[in-house]
Scaffold this motif. Structure first.
Motif: not given
Lengths: 97, 479, 491
Positions: B201-221
């Motif tokens: 939420p905007m303004g919250q200090v703590e990070f949310g849980t992250r997901c890792e998206i792998k292998n993006l091999n173009s700027f568009r993707f």
């Protein structure tokens, strides 16, 4: 220091180790492990706070290789050892689940 | 609720070495499967790794380019996991104390300046490839890529929008190709990103849980994958869900990200120092030598072009998009007396358009800077009109040769002879007395009519500036 | 020639003077190996291939080439990859692995004109102290065939003891050269870490593994080491020091030699017979002009726990490459990929190897890394510092190689730790990267050999060999051969 080896830990260890364990091994390993853990737990006797870990007997600087291609194509020789091949590729069960 | 997007990027940059990170195999792309996999790459029993000095040199160069600390002493470490494209059952990487620590990337996004701090950049070896098609539900393993040197560049999670993430990645791509440590070929996988994405939420200090998206091999993707992931997480949370930390893959065909199997997430890589190696040492002399190899960086050069040649920030940015563009430009203007603005306009206009149409990089431009300069000189001295110059340009592109020779042979000379123009205008005025009267009564609109007719009569070769002045003088009867 | 009494120097002399050819010599050894195949010393014997090499050596001899080992047959531990030879490392996992390249050690012996006599039996992946973990069955101690030869280089040690080979290569990670040398009554040398290239020597615990050599005498070992030692750019841990002639100081007198006796190596737990033989050997040394200094290695009793953290940790990772994808054993029945890998490994590895892989995985895993792995590395430094401090007071260290003489098969089968503790005197040397030897110094009450361990500072092999050689000139323990090869063995 260490807990003795429960069934669950053994399963995780076996998976990380890439080993299938049979019933006999599952039955006998915990005792053997206890004995090994008793041995290595003796390391806790020493205060090593001021001691740097030693990874190699000589920890001087490593020589590096020059960037030169020195290997020839030996695919046929190396692949004569392979269990299963197709079109020059090593064949395995599907890696996608 | 308003949600904030938080992104951290991990970029795998393939280093442009001839041989692999730890073996003497070739890193050439596109060979038959497993032809570039030697005993070390195949992890035959008994083989040992010896690191490639050039790969380390490239890492140092990168560290210097981003203002990072270079570790004077570090260890390679083993990252342990089983996968058939990982022949040793571990990847040699760096864990504690990587070669490059800190530094930052500075760039423009959405009209404002951004600085992204880097956590680290470490050396590691690439894995092979698994091919899934046409093997009856089985996979084929090609280890040609296994062992190729990579520099993994990791940012702090300070990127706050899709545009920032993409601008960062473009800037990084520009930098690593500019300093010559990577060929930048994204189709061949030489530059690929993993994005760690979370929302809060905007303004919250703590990070949310992250997901890792792998292998993006173009700027568009990258753009679409992060956007999709942002929307997915927000929607999920707003519907009462909790984001779980996982690895996801972007599917460009469906334009969505999908979770990889959960097993991947229960990994314990058991990093430990590679006992086949000794400490990697980098001394002051080596760092100084690499500093010598470092070219003027794109941002520095852009500033110089603005200061010394009076170019706009926009033009300077366009010219420093790659070493190829910058060098081309510098060849046109250094010591030639060429007007920088004219050179920029032609490079970013006609040349860029033609390269794009031909799908070529400037490094493979058929028109050498010397040929281009020959053309620009004739524009600068008024020999060619803009229209004629474009025609000459096209002939140069298609057929090669020299601009002067084409101009002479095909009569592309601009008419600047005053007497010729004067008699041409006199004839026109005599033939169109009504229009002359109209102009003199104040209807300036008809001026265009005379320009058009005069140009046509000259076969397009009249010097427009001279024609304009002369025509106005005559029509006003000022002589 | 009498193979029971010969030396490398004598064999080389015989070859040079055409008393016999390399083919004849090789054939003689091959016949002797066949006659004693029940000892289980060799995993692979390939007479045709050996004789082909011998023939080539004869041609080189005829051209006047006379390197010290030209035409000499040498047995190689099956841990060294030898091109075209089955190279199993004592494991079912590699039971189909015909090495496609030569280890640096093999390459050096080949270039020197030595003949590969065969590949010797060993504990699986060098994990064992009795040779009982080999997939290819046990090796019998030639001095008493119901006893173990020690391990992991049991095949090489027994082969040399029975004079089935005049020289054998071996490797030592925690005592795998010195302990079997002691139990088989021969001389064995584990060089300084980095002295012999590990390229092509199948890895067990990379930071401890070191190739070395076994022979009846120190003089023979000096010849062997001169061939096998040397810098190799393919091994990042190879020590870049000038090539040495290890025979150069064999005759150096021992006057003034300070022999350090670590207090911790002379206590309870060592058998009476072993203690007595060691004392007698020290008296011989005193008679040769050396004197004793008592030194301390305060952390030496922790060397076994340190080893059984570090070696399994490295092994668990080193052995991950055996996944049934590119070479080696693959299970015949499996479902998915994970099962193929896990089952191939389960079938390919024996119990001790699996135990060490699991132990290694454990000590490296989350939550245990600091307490076990890093702590073990810290204690490793303490152990190395102990040795370096001791060498400020003495030139070499001496003590028993093993607490007891050869034990019976199955005697240490129940608790793995019992077996681990039999390496108590040898492991510290590997942790510190030092060179160490074992030389025969007599027999116990039932006729089993006793070994004296001699340890030197880093890169002191030349001196160590001299210290061993002077003793061997004053005694004849190294010339004794087991009863089973005495008489009727003349070739």
């Amino acid at each position: 220091m260490a807990d003795s080896l429960d069934e669950n830990t053994l399963t995780v260890l076996a998976r990380l180790s890439g080993l299938e364990l049979n019933a006999l091994e599952r039955a006998s390993l915990p005792d053997q492990f206890d004995s090994i853990l008793t041995l290595i737990d003796r390391l806790q006797e020493v205060d090593t706070r001021a001691i740097e870990p030693l990874a190699q007997a000589f920890d001087h600087c490593m020589r590096l290789r020059e960037d030169e291609v020195t290997s020839q194509n030996q695919r046929d020789l190396f692949q004569s050892l392979a269990p299963e091949l197709v079109d020059g590729l090593y064949l395995v069960p599907n890696v996608m689940e | 609720m308003k949600w904030e997007l938080v992104i951290g990027l991990e970029t795998h940059v393939q280093l442009a070495t001839r041989s692999k990170m730890f073996s003497g195999s070739s890193t050439a792309f596109g060979a038959d499967p497993n032809v570039h996999a030697d005993a070390v790459d195949l992890a035959l029993p008994g083989v040992l790794p010896v690191p490639n000095r050039q790969a380390v040199a490239f890492a140092i160069r990168f560290g210097l380019a981003v203002g990072a600390n270079i570790s004077r002493r570090s260890w390679f470490a083993r990252k342990n996991y089983f996968y058939p494209d990982l022949p040793k059952g571990y990847q040699i990487s760096q864990f504690e104390n990587p070669v490059v620590q800190g530094g930052e990337i500075v760039f423009q996004a959405e009209g404002k300046a951004c600085r992204v701090p880097l956590t680290r950049a470490h050396l590691e070896e690439d894995a092979g490839k698994s091919l899934h098609e046409a093997f009856h539900g089985r996979s084929g393993i090609d280890l040609n890529r296994a062992g190729t040197p990579l520099l993994e560049i990791v940012t702090e999670p300070t990127l706050r929008s899709v545009a920032e993430a993409v601008a960062y990645a473009r800037t990084l791509h520009q930098l690593v190709t500019w300093i010559g440590i990577c060929d930048g070929n994204m189709q061949e996988g030489s530059f690929r990103c993993d994005a760690n994405v979370s929302v809060r939420p905007m303004g919250q200090v703590e990070f949310g849980t992250r997901c890792e998206i792998k292998n993006l091999n173009s700027f568009r993707f990258m753009e679409r994958a992060i956007q999709y992931e942002f929307e997915r997480q927000v929607e999920w949370i707003e519907n009462g869900g909790t984001v779980v930390q996982e690895t996801r893959l972007y599917d460009p065909d469906r334009d969505e990200t999908r979770a990889m199997r959960s097993k991947e997430n229960a990994q314990d890589y058991r990093y430990f120092p590679d006992p086949d190696q000794l400490p990697l040492c980098i001394d002051e002399a080596w760092i100084a030598a690499e500093r010598q190899h470092l070219p003027e960086l794109p941002a520095e050069m852009a500033q110089r072009l603005r200061d010394q040649m009076g170019l706009s920030a926009y033009d300077a940015g366009l010219l420093t998009v790659s070493r190829g563009w910058a060098n081309y430009f510098l060849e046109l203007v250094t010591g030639t007396g060429m007007d920088p603005k004219l050179a920029v306009n032609w490079m970013t206009g006609e040349l860029a358009a033609m390269l794009k149409r031909a799908d070529r990089e400037i490094s493979h431009c058929p028109l050498q800077p010397a040929q281009m300069l020959g053309l620009l000189r004739r524009i600068q001295d008024g020999t060619l009109s803009g229209k004629m110059a474009k025609e000459v340009f096209e002939i140069l592109w298609e057929e090669g040769g020299e601009a002067d020779q084409i101009i002479t042979a095909r009569g592309f000379m601009q008419v600047s002879d005053l007497s010729v123009l004067e008699s041409l205008i006199d004839e026109l005025m005599a033939a169109h007395p009504d229009q002359v009267a109209e102009f003199r009564s104040g209807k300036e609109k008809v001026f265009g009519f005379f320009v058009g007719r005069a140009m046509k009569a000259s076969g397009g070769r009249a010097n427009p500036a001279q024609l304009n002045t002369l025509l106005r003088d005559r029509l006003k009867g000022n002589h | 020639m009498d193979l029971n009494r010969t030396s490398l120097t004598a064999l080389a002399q015989g070859l040079r003077s055409r008393e016999f050819s390399s083919v004849e010599l090789t054939r003689t050894y091959l016949e002797r190996m066949a006659a004693h195949s029940s000892l289980g010393c060799f995993i692979t014997v390939d007479p045709e291939r050996s004789l082909l090499q011998a023939k080539a050596a004869d041609a080189r001899l005829a051209r006047g080439e006379s390197t010290p080992l030209m035409g000499i047959p040498v047995a190689h531990k099956d841990i060294f990859c030898a091109s075209g030879w089955l190279t199993t490392c004592g494991s079912r996992m590699l039971s189909n692995f015909v090495a496609p390249y030569d280890a640096h050690v093999i390459q050096r012996f080949n270039e020197a004109g030595a003949v590969i006599l065969g590949k010797t039996n060993m504990d699986e992946f060098a994990m064992g102290s009795s040779n009982e973990t080999s997939f290819y069955g046990p090796v019998r101690n030639p001095w008493s065939t119901d006893r173990v030869p020690g391990g992991s280089s049991g095949g090489s040690a027994a082969a040399v003891a029975a004079r089935l080979a005049p020289l054998a290569t071996a490797s030592d990670t925690g005592g795998s050269i010195r302990q079997p040398a002691a139990l088989c009554g021969i001389t064995g040398l584990k060089p300084t870490y980095g002295r012999v290239s590990r390229y092509g020597m199948i890895a067990y615990a990379s930071s401890l593994d070191q190739g070395g050599v076994m022979a009846p005498s120190a003089a023979d070992i000096a010849l062997g080491l001169t061939v096998m030692a040397g810098f190799d750019a393919r091994d990042a841990t190879s020590v870049a020091c000038p090539e040495e002639d290890f025979t150069a100081q064999l005759a150096r007198p021992l006057e003034g030699l300070r022999i350090g006796l670590p207090r911790q190596y002379f206590g309870e737990g060592t058998s009476v017979a072993v203690t007595k033989r060691i004392e007698e050997a020290l008296e011989v040394y005193e008679s040769l002009g050396a004197r004793r200094v008592v030194v301390d290695l305060p952390h030496s009793d922790l060397s076994v726990p340190v080893y059984y953290v570090l070696a399994p940790a490295e092994a668990s990772s080193n052995l991950s490459r055996y996944d049934g994808v590119r070479y080696g054993w693959r299970a015949s029945q499996y479902g998915d990929l994970g099962e193929m890998i896990a089952r191939s490994r389960a079938e390919g590895f024996g119990a001790e190897v699996k135990r060490r892989i699991l132990t290694g995985t454990y000590v490296l895993s989350k939550g245990y890394y600091d307490a076990y792995y890093l702590q073990a590395q810290r204690v490793r430094r303490l152990i190395q510092q102990d040795f370096l401090a001791a060498f400020e007071q003495c030139d070499v260290l001496m003590g028993p190689t093993t607490p007891t003489t050869a034990f019976a098969f199955g005697a240490k089968g129940g608790d793995p730790v019992e077996m681990y503790l039999s390496d108590i005197f040898t492991i510290g040397v590997n942790l510190a990267g030092l060179p160490g030897m074992s030389i025969p110094v007599g027999f116990d009450e039932v006729g089993l050999p006793v070994g004296l361990q001699i340890i030197g500072p880093h890169l002191s092999e030349t001196r160590l060999l001299g210290v061993a050689h002077r003793y061997q000139q004053a005694t004849d323990w190294h010339e004794r051969v087991p009863a089973l090869v005495q008489g009727g063995e003349r070739g």
